[in-house]
Design an enzyme around this catalytic site. Structure first.
Site, mmCIF file in Angstrom:
data_model
loop_
_atom_site.group_PDB
_atom_site.id
_atom_site.type_symbol
_atom_site.label_atom_id
_atom_site.label_comp_id
_atom_site.label_asym_id
_atom_site.label_seq_id
_atom_site.Cartn_x
_atom_site.Cartn_y
_atom_site.Cartn_z
ATOM 1 N N LEU A 269 -143.413 45.445 -10.107
ATOM 2 C CA LEU A 269 -142.091 44.831 -10.172
ATOM 3 C C LEU A 269 -141.281 45.573 -11.221
ATOM 4 O O LEU A 269 -141.835 46.094 -12.197
ATOM 5 C CB LEU A 269 -142.178 43.341 -10.544
ATOM 6 C CG LEU A 269 -142.780 42.378 -9.526
ATOM 7 C CD1 LEU A 269 -142.848 40.967 -10.115
ATOM 8 C CD2 LEU A 269 -141.998 42.372 -8.227
ATOM 9 N N ASP A 270 -139.962 45.614 -11.040
ATOM 10 C CA ASP A 270 -139.098 46.259 -12.020
ATOM 11 C C ASP A 270 -139.155 45.540 -13.357
ATOM 12 O O ASP A 270 -139.538 44.363 -13.431
ATOM 13 C CB ASP A 270 -137.649 46.296 -11.519
ATOM 14 C CG ASP A 270 -137.464 47.271 -10.370
ATOM 15 O OD1 ASP A 270 -138.324 48.148 -10.205
ATOM 16 O OD2 ASP A 270 -136.467 47.133 -9.633
ATOM 17 N N LEU A 271 -138.737 46.244 -14.392
ATOM 18 C CA LEU A 271 -138.779 45.706 -15.750
ATOM 19 C C LEU A 271 -138.039 44.377 -15.852
ATOM 20 O O LEU A 271 -138.535 43.415 -16.444
ATOM 21 C CB LEU A 271 -138.177 46.725 -16.723
ATOM 22 C CG LEU A 271 -137.975 46.269 -18.168
ATOM 23 C CD1 LEU A 271 -139.321 46.014 -18.843
ATOM 24 C CD2 LEU A 271 -137.172 47.303 -18.943
ATOM 25 N N GLU A 272 -136.839 44.298 -15.272
ATOM 26 C CA GLU A 272 -136.008 43.106 -15.417
ATOM 27 C C GLU A 272 -136.242 42.077 -14.327
ATOM 28 O O GLU A 272 -135.604 41.020 -14.333
ATOM 29 C CB GLU A 272 -134.530 43.504 -15.450
ATOM 30 C CG GLU A 272 -134.167 44.362 -16.656
ATOM 31 C CD GLU A 272 -132.680 44.625 -16.739
ATOM 32 O OE1 GLU A 272 -131.937 44.137 -15.845
ATOM 33 O OE2 GLU A 272 -132.233 45.304 -17.679
ATOM 34 N N THR A 273 -137.121 42.350 -13.377
ATOM 35 C CA THR A 273 -137.423 41.403 -12.308
ATOM 36 C C THR A 273 -138.564 40.491 -12.739
ATOM 37 O O THR A 273 -139.576 40.952 -13.264
ATOM 38 C CB THR A 273 -137.794 42.139 -11.019
ATOM 39 O OG1 THR A 273 -136.730 42.999 -10.640
ATOM 40 C CG2 THR A 273 -138.075 41.166 -9.893
#
Length: 454
Positions: A269-273
């Site tokens: 998952l992306d850092l901000e997700t």
């Protein structure tokens, strides 16, 4: 000079076997083909080629003595050639090139730079653990200490292991720890790993034991409710405050191999997700889940808050995604009808506010940044998106840590309002499984402050 050497060499190789021919060829190899010092511009390639020709000709010769001489030439190097060549080929120092500059050869003159495999133990993935203890097992007796370290610290080179010894970071119970020390069965070798230089200032003691909410756990899999802002694996400036390093701190047991569990990510998952993240505890479970992701049989559902008010209640975005042509953000994506990959995103409206809409997203494909690119393409970018939002330069300023108050007001949220809501897949033992994570508290606090539609 090289041509004359070639003629002489051809004559010598063409003669019958004899000590004179071998001696002449050795002299040509030493004095003409591989001279001491740097060759002139036009002769370097010719000399190397002649060297290869001479040695191959000797090896192919029918006389056994010649074949042995050719093999010896392949292994031999003229005495004193390497140091003299290194001295002749050395580049000018920075003092010669730029007066007043520091010396190139001085380690203290250069800023500290992380070296691969030394600033961060990628195989260990345990930033908090600063010391390791190894017991010498059967079959490892009589190994030198540096050999033992290179074997046990497999991600490090033998030179790196020697550096640990030179720095006094290796201990041996009851005896001095030196590289040539021969080990005995049952001895304990302790190793202190230095703290990485890249992110030492980022690691805070109160965050070493990061809490990761569990959605599910058994002997095969762990379901994590990943918080926003926590990377899933070490990358860039964040090496230790990650999901996988936190799990390694919790599950690795180096003292008892029977209890040692090596967590591995099934996806990312992306850092901000935020939201559902699946981690495997063993290789069988990892392969079982990853194959489902590769075959696109995993059901992936997201909740996302976008700008604007969508007219329809549901829809399908079917637009190809590929690398962006313009822009300074590496790995950014865009709609590309020429070279883009087929990408499909199904959405339906869950909640509406004045100027905002929360959507339930179902990914039918799994392209990089697919939801964010598709939502931006239909005119409803994700709230807080720094790359595909209102101003693409926001990500560059965020990365440089130069965001202004006006930038923060434009973003409205410190992170993108994207949440991994659910995953549906087959468990390696239990069969069909669904993991869900509710709308997170930080996004709930934001939507609670929005004005509802009349």
């Amino acid at each position: 000079m090289a041509q004359a050497a070639a003629v002489s060499l051809g004559q010598e190789v063409g003669r019958g076997p004899g000590a004179a021919a071998h001696a002449a060829l050795a002299r040509a190899h030493r004095d003409v083909l591989c001279p001491v010092g740097r060759p002139q511009d036009g002769e370097a390639h010719a000399r190397r080629r002649l060297c290869r020709t001479a040695r191959r000709a000797l090896r192919r010769a029918g006389d056994p003595a010649r074949r042995r001489a050719g093999s010896a030439l392949l292994r031999a190097r003229p005495a004193g050639r390497r140091p003299a060549r290194a001295a002749a080929w050395s580049r000018p120092s920075q003092e010669e090139a730029r007066p007043g500059a520091l010396s190139v050869g001085s380690r203290k003159a250069r800023p500290a730079r992380a070296r691969r495999g030394e600033d961060f133990d990628v195989r260990l993935l345990d930033g908090r653990r600063e010391s390791l203890r190894y017991r010498v097992a059967d079959g490892e007796e009589h190994l030198r200490l540096d050999q033992f370290l290179a074997k046990r610290l497999s991600w490090r080179s033998r030179t790196s292991a020697r550096r640990l010894l030179d720095d006094g970071l290796v201990g041996l119970e009851g005896r001095s720890a030196r590289a040539s020390r021969r080990l005995k069965v049952g001895e304990i070798v302790s190793v202190t790993l230095p703290r990485p230089v890249r992110d030492e200032y980022l690691v805070q003691s109160q965050q070493d034991d990061m809490e990761l909410p569990r959605l599910f756990e058994d002997a095969h899999l762990i379901g994590i409710d990943k918080p926003a802002g926590v990377p899933v694996h070490p990358s860039g400036r964040l090496l230790h405050l990650t999901v996988i390093t936190a799990l390694h701190r919790a599950y690795r047991d180096f003292d008892d191999p029977t209890k040692d569990v090596v967590p591995k990510l099934c996806h990312r998952l992306d850092l901000e997700t935020s939201g559902v993240l699946v981690v495997a505890k063993n290789q069988r479970a990892l392969l079982h889940v990853q194959k489902q992701f590769e075959r696109r049989t995993v059901g992936k559902e997201y909740l996302v808050l976008v700008h604007g008010e969508l007219v329809d209640e549901s829809g399908l975005v079917d637009l190809p995604i590929g690398p962006t042509i313009s822009g300074e953000v590496r790995n950014a994506r865009a709609i590309r009808h020429d070279v883009g990959q087929a990408s499909r995103t199904r959405w339906r409206v869950e909640s509406r506010w004045k100027g905002y809409t929360r959507l339930h997203i179902e990914l039918l494909t799994g392209r990089h940044h697919q939801i964010r690119v598709h939502m931006s393409a239909i005119g409803h970018p994700v709230v807080g998106d720094k790359i595909y939002g209102k101003d693409p330069e926001l990500f560059i300023r965020h990365h440089a840590r130069t965001l202004t108050e006006a930038d923060l007001e434009l973003l409205e949220l410190p992170r993108q309002a994207l949440h991994s809501h659910a995953l549906e897949f087959d468990h390696p033992e239990a069969g069909a499984m669904r993991l869900e994570s509710p709308w997170p508290p930080d996004l709930t606090a934001f939507t609670d402050g929005l004005e509802p539609l009349a």
